[in-house]
Design a protein around this motif. Structure first.
Motif: not given
Length: 255
Positions: A13-17, A223-226, A137-142
């Protein structure tokens, strides 16, 4: 360790996630030794990449860690539930691969399109391998919404069809808003759209996704995938050969 993020086979995930709640990171009780071994999921070349990063074919980072080996505590994370709609393969297969992934992750999509079908053909179909999906899920709402959508599709026996539609080339770029999730459910052949909508926003869906997410964070994954193959950690969308070697080694060890 290389600094070039383009060589990573993982998405972080980026800092903004959106960041998960602190409670999501509470380690699960799998033993100190197992946690140390599983830390490869968190540090095995997880350079920061965005969910929109484009995977490249000749990447060399994020390899499996042979020194980590298989750990019984991690192997026990396999649920082996014959009725699990988010799994494929025999419940008593000698090898179980647990996959922690996000539908907004480009590297997860690459694995889903390029490698997983071969694993199914070569090992799942002959009874050697079972694949168990974990929503991470690691990148926010979506990301969270897509995970719940996949779970909801699974309640009607269409998880893997939803999985294929969500990871199809170009699908991620359309996002995972409410209307798009309905389209994916239709593409997947989910028979009852009203039930899908109800399940998507249900407390059961949120609890199921959180359970998987907590498991991944408890292993140190960021991070993904793991992956875990009979307790052996593998980080990133590795080439088919890396997974084949791990599966065959695990199957041999079971004999």
């Amino acid at each position: 360790m290389p600094k070039n993020t383009k060589s990573s086979k993982n998405s972080k995930p980026s800092k903004s996630a959106a960041k998960p709640a602190a409670t999501s990171r509470k380690p699960i009780l799998i033993g100190i030794a197992a946690v140390a071994a599983a830390a490869v999921l968190g540090i095995a070349s997880y350079q920061a990449t965005s969910p929109d990063a484009k995977p490249t074919v000749n990447d060399s980072a994020s390899t499996a860690d042979p020194a980590a080996g298989a750990h019984p505590e991690l192997e026990k994370l396999a649920r082996r539930d014959a009725k699990d709609p988010l799994a494929q393969g025999r419940a008593d297969a000698p090898v179980v691969m647990i996959e922690y992934a996000d539908f907004k992750c480009s590297y997860c999509g690459k694995f889903a399109r390029d490698t997983e079908p071969e694993l199914v053909k070569n090992y799942v179909d002959n009874g050697t391998l079972r694949i168990e999906w974990r929503n991470f899920p690691i990148f926010g709402a979506e990301s969270e919404a897509a995970a719940r959508g996949a779970w909801a599709a699974g309640q009607q026996g269409k998880f893997w069809q939803f999985h294929a539609a969500a990871y199809a080339e170009g699908s991620k770029e359309k996002g995972f808003g409410a209307d798009r999730l309905k389209e994916l459910a239709k593409e997947a052949g989910v028979p009852d759209a009203a039930r899908f909508a109800t399940d998507l926003d249900s407390a059961a869906a949120k609890a199921a996704v959180k359970k998987d997410q907590d498991e991944a964070y408890g292993l140190g994954a960021s991070s993904t995938p793991s992956f875990l193959i009979n307790g052996t950690p593998i980080a990133g969308a590795q080439p088919m050969d890396a997974f084949a070697q791990a599966v065959e080694a695990a199957a041999k060890a079971k004999k």
